[in-house]
Design a protein around this motif. Structure first.
Motif, PDB file in Angstrom:
ATOM      1  N   ARG A 234     -13.539  12.691 -67.421  1.00 54.83           N
ATOM      2  CA  ARG A 234     -13.952  13.982 -67.965  1.00 54.83           C
ATOM      3  C   ARG A 234     -13.210  14.307 -69.256  1.00 54.83           C
ATOM      4  NH1 ARG A 234     -14.413  18.669 -63.704  1.00 54.83           N
ATOM      5  NH2 ARG A 234     -16.125  17.415 -62.914  1.00 54.83           N
ATOM      6  N   HIS A 235     -11.960  13.925 -69.293  1.00 50.28           N
ATOM      7  CA  HIS A 235     -11.178  14.293 -70.475  1.00 50.28           C
ATOM      8  C   HIS A 235     -11.091  13.166 -71.504  1.00 50.28           C
ATOM      9  CE1 HIS A 235      -9.996  17.151 -67.373  1.00 50.28           C
ATOM     10  NE2 HIS A 235      -9.741  17.989 -68.386  1.00 50.28           N
ATOM     11  N   LYS A 238     -14.465  11.674 -73.112  1.00 53.88           N
ATOM     12  CA  LYS A 238     -15.109  12.549 -74.077  1.00 53.88           C
ATOM     13  C   LYS A 238     -14.548  12.303 -75.486  1.00 53.88           C
ATOM     14  CE  LYS A 238     -17.231  16.996 -73.615  1.00 53.88           C
ATOM     15  NZ  LYS A 238     -17.142  18.336 -73.101  1.00 53.88           N
ATOM     16  N   LEU A 312     -21.281  15.158 -79.119  1.00 56.47           N
ATOM     17  CA  LEU A 312     -20.068  14.812 -78.383  1.00 56.47           C
ATOM     18  C   LEU A 312     -18.822  15.363 -79.070  1.00 56.47           C
ATOM     19  CD1 LEU A 312     -20.772  11.108 -77.415  1.00 56.47           C
ATOM     20  CD2 LEU A 312     -20.636  13.047 -75.872  1.00 56.47           C
ATOM     21  N   ASP A 313     -18.835  15.406 -80.369  1.00 57.54           N
ATOM     22  CA  ASP A 313     -17.649  15.813 -81.113  1.00 57.54           C
ATOM     23  C   ASP A 313     -18.014  16.907 -82.109  1.00 57.54           C
ATOM     24  OD1 ASP A 313     -15.377  16.110 -82.480  1.00 57.54           O
ATOM     25  OD2 ASP A 313     -15.119  13.993 -83.010  1.00 57.54           O
TER      26      ASP A 313
END
Lengths: 321, 528
Positions: A234-235, A238, A312-313
Motif C-alpha cells: 500500500r505504501h 505506490k 499514480l503520482d
C-alpha cells in the motif's frame, strides 16, 4: 497536458514523413521484387501497366502529395502484392498482434510487478538472490530461442499445443470451442513473449522498490506498526510504480519488435509477419500502413502510461501544466 | 489490496491457460501414415511455409508457382500435362494446321462451371480475347492473331507466326474464364468477389483466409474427368514443415534435405524434385577483364563445382551445366564444352591473355595484382565464400561481399559489378523460357544480356520450329553458344525434397506444371 499532446502530434507528423521516405530508400523497386522471380517474362506493356496501376510512374513529390492526401482522407491505399485494400490487409493481421502483444504485456507487467515487489522487499534473501539469477538468465536468452525451445518441447514432443497459426482455420468452431482453440494457439507465443518481457519488468520493479523502501515515509509506516505486507503494497508500491509504468509504456515499441520474431517462429499471422512480407516485396502502401498502425499503437501506449503515471503520482500533474 | 487483485488476476489468467492446455487434442487431424484416411470427411492437407499466395483468381494469385497451382485447382485450361506430356482438359482433341498456322480445339461437351452454368465455346473465345486486352500476369498473348468460334464446341486459334511452345506456354497455361462473370469486369486485378474463382476445375473454393494463409477447397463432384479422390483439400501455413508432417498436421510438405532420411524411416514417402533452379556466377562481360571470352572460361576452369555442391549443399544438388539448361531436363544437350575443374588449364588461359603468375599471384601487363569483387545474394553467402576461395587459389585477389537480394539485383541491372552469385528458376521447363536469362533486355537482374547475333537467331529458330527435331537442334546450339561464351557460369542446381504420407501418388509433370513449375502438385494426382 496540452504541451504533451502537442509533442505527440509533432512526433506523429515526423513519423508520417519518415514513413514515406524510408521504404523508398531501400534499394530495389516493387516491380522487380514482386515480379522479378516470377514465372513469366515481364513484357514492357505489363510493366507499364503495373507502374501506372501502382502510381509509381509519378514523380516523388507527386507521390508524396497523394500519400498525404489519401492519408487525411482515411484511405490507406491498395496493396501491390496482396491485390487488396491495405485497410483489409491490416484488419486481418492487427487483431492477432494486439491479442498476442496485449496478453503478453498484461502478463509480463503483472507478474513482473508482483515478483519484483516480493524480491525487492526481501533484499538479500535466498528468494531474492534466486530470483535475480533467474531473471538475468532469462534476460540473456534471445526471444526466438525461447520460442523455438517451447515449440519443440511443449508443442512437438509433448504435443500439448498446436505448432503454428492462430486458429484451426479449417474447422468452423463456435462458442467455447472457438475460444479454446484461439487460446491454445495463443499460449506458446504469448508465453514466449511474456518470458522475454518479464525479466526487464522484474528488474525495474525490484530496483525501484529498493529505492523506495529506504524512504522515511516507509519507515514511518513501519513504526506505526502497520503489517509488513501492507507497508510493501500500500505504501511502498505506490511510490515505486510510476517509473515502472512509464517504462512499460515506452517498452511497447520493443514489444512490437519482439512480436515480429515470435510471429515468425510460430507462424502467427500478425503484423510482424505482414510487415516482413511487405518489406520483402517493397509493397509501399502496406509498409506505410504497418508502420502507421505500429506508431499509433506505441504513441497511444506512451500516452496511456503518461496518464496513469499522473494518476499514480500527483506531483507529475504540476509538471505537466 | 492492489497486491491481492494483481495476484488474483495473474492467477486466473494462468489457470485459464492451464484449463485450455488440458483440453482434449485437436479433434481433426490429417491422417498419419499409419493412422487412417478413413475419416468421414476425407481431407488432404498441403502445408507450406508462406501460406498466403493470394486470392486464387487468375489475376490476384501471386505470380509465383504456388500461386499458379492454387489457381489451377479451380480453373481448367484447354490442355494440361501429366508425367508424359499433353493431355486434354477442356479440349478433348486439338489439331494444328501448318498452312494456316492455326490450332483447332474440339471442346468437351456437358462441362459445367462451378455455379452450374454450362461451359461453351463462347467462354474460350471470350477468355483469349479478354486476356489480349487485359494484362495477364502469367503469359503474354501477343503471338495470337485471332480467335474464332467454329461451332458450339469447336474453337480455332490463329497465330501471328509459328510458335512452337504454343501448347506448353499458352493452351496449357491460360485458364478459361466464364464469360458470364468476367464480361463486366474492367479491373480484373481488383476483382476479389466470390465469382472471381468460379471455374470448371476439379475443386471449388470454399474458403480463403489471407490472414491465416489458408485455403479450403471442396471436391467438384461433377468434374468431367471424374470426382477427385478426396472430398476436401486444404492448403495451410506451417512454421516447421518436418514437424507438421510428423505430427500429422499435414499430408504433404516440402522438407529440408536433412529431414529426408528421418522421414523415410518413419514411413513417409520422399520425392526428389527436378532441378529447375540454378545458381550462377554472372560476369560483367561488358568490361575488362571479363569482356574476354578466354578470361571467363579461365574462371570456369578454376571453379570446382563438385566441391561446391558437396560443401554448400552437402551433396543435395547437381553441378551446373554450362549451357544453363538443367542437366536433368529433356532439353539438355549432352555434347557441351567441358569445364571440369582444371587449375592448370585456367592458368594457361590467363597466361595466353598476357597475365603473369608469380608467387601465386596473377598480375596484369602493368604488373598490377588482378583484384575483383564477388557480390553474392545473402541467402547464398556460403556459395559466395567457396567461389571466392577457389578463385583466390587461382591467384586472384578476391573480395567477397554479401548483400540483400534487392541490392544485388539493382547492381546487376546497372552493370555495377564484377562477378555476382545469384540465381533463378526456369531452367528445367520449356527452353523458350530461358531466353530471358541469356539475351535481350527482359528481367535484367538475372539476365546475362549477351549481345550475340547467332544466339538471337537460334532462339527465333527454336520458337518457330514446327518440327521437334529441328527445335531440339536449335536448343542444343543455344546451349553451345552459352557454354562457349559463358556470360554466366551455372554453378549448381539444389535438390528440393517433398515429404508426404502416400495417400496421393504425386508425380512430376513433363517440363513442369503450367509453363514450367517444378513442383509435384498436379491436380491429376487427385483424379482416379
Amino acid at each position: 497536458m496540452k504541451k504533451r499532446l502537442g509533442d505527440y502530434v509533432l512526433a506523429f507528423l515526423i513519423i508520417l514523413i519518415l514513413n514515406f521516405i524510408l521504404p523508398r530508400l531501400m534499394p530495389g523497386d516493387p516491380i522487380t521484387a514482386i515480379y522479378g522471380d516470377a514465372l513469366v517474362e515481364m513484357s514492357p506493356e505489363l510493366e507499364a501497366h503495373l507502374l501506372e496501376r501502382y502510381g509509381l510512374e509519378r514523380s516523388l513529390p507527386e507521390q508524396f502529395y497523394l500519400y498525404l492526401l489519401h492519408f487525411f482522407q482515411g484511405d490507406l491505399g491498395y496493396s501491390f502484392y496482396f491485390h487488396a485494400p491495405v485497410s483489409h490487409v491490416l484488419a486481418g493481421a492487427l487483431p492477432w498482434t494486439l491479442l498476442l502483444a496485449g496478453v503478453a504485456l498484461a502478463c509480463s507487467a503483472l507478474l513482473g510487478i508482483v515478483w519484483g515487489a516480493e524480491a525487492g522487499s526481501r533484499r538479500g534473501s535466498l528468494f531474492d538472490r534466486a530470483s535475480l539469477i533467474t531473471a538475468l538468465f532469462l534476460n540473456g536468452i534471445p526471444g526466438f530461442l525461447v520460442g523455438i525451445l517451447l515449440l519443440l518441447f511443449l508443442g512437438f514432443y509433448a504435443g500439448w499445443f498446436p505448432l503454428s497459426g492462430a486458429a484451426s482455420v479449417h474447422l468452423d468452431y463456435t462458442g467455447w470451442a472457438w475460444v479454446q482453440d484461439i487460446l491454445s494457439h495463443l499460449f506458446l507465443p504469448a508465453l514466449t513473449l511474456t518470458l522475454v518481457q518479464l525479466p526487464r519488468n522484474f528488474l525495474l520493479m525490484r530496483s525501484s522498490l529498493l529505492g523506495v523502501m529506504e524512504k522515511p515515509y516507509v519507515t514511518t509506516a513501519r513504526c506505526k506498526g502497520i503489517k509488513e505486507r501492507l507497508v510493501r503494497y500500500r505504501h511502498a508500491l505506490k511510490g515505486a510504480l510510476p517509473p515502472v509504468v512509464t517504462r512499460l509504456g515506452m517498452s511497447v515499441g520493443l514489444l512490437f519488435t519482439g512480436v515480429l520474431f515470435v510471429e515468425v517462429v510460430f507462424a502467427y499471422p500478425g503484423m510482424g509477419h505482414l510487415f516482413f512480407l511487405a518489406l520483402q516485396y517493397h509493397d509501399y502502401p502496406v509498409v506505410h500502413g504497418c508502420l502507421l498502425v505500429i506508431t499509433v499503437c506505441v504513441l497511444m501506449f506512451n500516452l496511456l502510461a503518461d496518464l496513469i503515471s499522473i494518476k499514480l503520482d500527483p506531483r507529475l500533474k504540476e509538471d505537466a501544466r | 489490496m492492489l497486491c491481492k487483485r494483481a495476484l488474483f488476476l495473474a492467477f486466473s489468467v494462468l489457470s485459464f491457460f492451464v484449463i485450455v492446455a488440458c483440453a482434449p487434442d485437436n479433434p481433426e487431424r490429417a491422417s498419419s501414415p499409419d493412422g487412417g484416411g478413413n475419416d468421414a470427411v476425407n481431407t488432404y492437407i498441403i502445408g507450406d511455409e508462406q501460406g498466403d499466395w493470394g486470392y486464387p483468381s487468375p489475376f490476384t494469385a501471386y505470380p509465383r508457382g504456388p500461386g499458379y497451382i492454387r489457381m489451377s485447382y479451380l480453373f481448367d485450361n484447354l490442355v494440361w500435362k501429366d508425367a508424359d506430356g499433353f493431355v486434354g482438359a477442356l479440349a478433348e482433341e486439338w489439331e494444328f494446321d501448318k498452312e494456316e498456322l492455326s490450332y483447332t480445339f474440339t471442346l468437351r461437351e456437358g462441362v459445367k462451371w462451378h455455379d452450374g452454368t454450362s461451359f461453351s465455346a463462347d467462354d474460350v473465345v471470350f477468355t483469349y480475347r479478354y486476356l489480349q486486352e487485359q494484362p495477364f500476369p502469367w503469359q503474354d498473348l501477343d503471338m495470337i492473331d485471332q480467335v474464332e468460334k467454329l461451332d458450339s464446341h469447336r474453337v480455332k486459334i490463329y497465330l501471328e507466326e509459328p510458335y512452337a511452345p504454343f501448347l506448353n506456354n499458352l493452351a496449357g497455361v491460360v485458364p478459361i474464364l466464364p464469360e458470364h462473370i468476367w464480361e463486366e469486369v474492367n479491373n480484373p486485378d481488383e476483382f476479389n468477389e466470390p465469382e472471381a474463382v468460379i471455374g470448371t476445375g476439379p475443386f471449388i473454393l470454399e474458403e480463403y483466409r489471407r490472414d491465416q494463409g489458408s485455403y479450403r477447397y471442396q471436391a467438384n463432384q461433377d468434374y468431367y474427368l471424374g470426382e477427385p479422390k478426396v472430398e476436401r483439400l486444404m492448403m495451410v501455413k506451417v512454421s516447421d514443415p518436418q514437424m507438421a508432417l510428423q505430427q500429422g498436421e499435414v499430408n504433404y510438405v516440402r522438407v529440408a534435405p536433412e529431414a529426408t532420411s528421418a522421414l523415410e524411416e518413419e514411413g513417409f514417402q520422399v520425392l526428389e524434385g527436378r532441378h529447375d533452379w540454378c545458381l550462377k556466377l554472372m560476369t560483367n562481360h561488358r568490361e575488362a577483364p571479363f569482356d574476354e571470352q578466354d578470361f571467363r572460361q579461365a574462371l570456369a576452369y578454376a571453379l570446382d563445382l563438385d566441391e561446391l555442391v558437396e560443401r554448400a549443399l552437402r551433396g543435395h544438388g547437381l553441378p551446373g551445366s554450362p549451357g544453363l539448361i538443367s542437366p536433368d531436363s529433356r532439353w539438355h544437350c549432352d555434347e557441351l564444352p567441358d569445364y571440369s575443374y582444371d587449375p592448370g588449364r585456367a592458368q594457361e588461359k590467363l597466361k595466353e591473355l598476357g597475365y603473369t603468375l608469380e608467387d601465386g599471384t596473377v598480375r596484369d601487363q602493368h604488373g598490377e595484382v588482378l583484384s575483383l569483387e564477388v557480390l553474392v545474394r545473402a541467402d547464398y553467402a556460403r556459395e559466395g565464400e567457396i567461389v571466392g576461395e577457389q578463385l583466390q587459389q587461382l591467384g586472384l585477389e578476391v573480395n567477397v561481399r554479401s548483400a540483400e537480394s534487392s541490392v544485388v539485383d539493382q547492381r546487376v541491372r546497372e552493370w555495377d559489378f564484377d562477378l555476382v552469385v545469384s540465381g533463378h528458376g526456369g531452367v528445367g521447363g520449356d527452353p523458350d523460357g530461358t531466353r530471358r536469362f541469356m539475351t535481350g533486355e527482359a528481367s535484367p537482374h538475372n539476365n546475362a544480356r549477351l549481345d550475340h547475333q547467332e544466339l538471337r537467331e537460334e532462339f527465333t529458330r527454336q520458337t518457330r520450329a514446327l518440327d521437334q527435331e529441328e527445335r531440339e537442334e536449335a536448343v542444343c546450339r543455344i546451349q553451345h553458344i552459352h557454354a562457349e561464351e559463358l556470360p554466366a557460369y551455372p554453378l549448381h542446381h539444389p535438390t528440393w525434397y517433398y515429404g508426404h504420407d502416400g495417400e496421393v501418388d504425386w508425380f512430376f509433370t513433363r517440363d513442369g506444371l503450367g509453363s514450367g513449375i517444378p513442383m509435384p502438385l498436379n491436380y491429376l494426382a487427385f483424379i482416379e
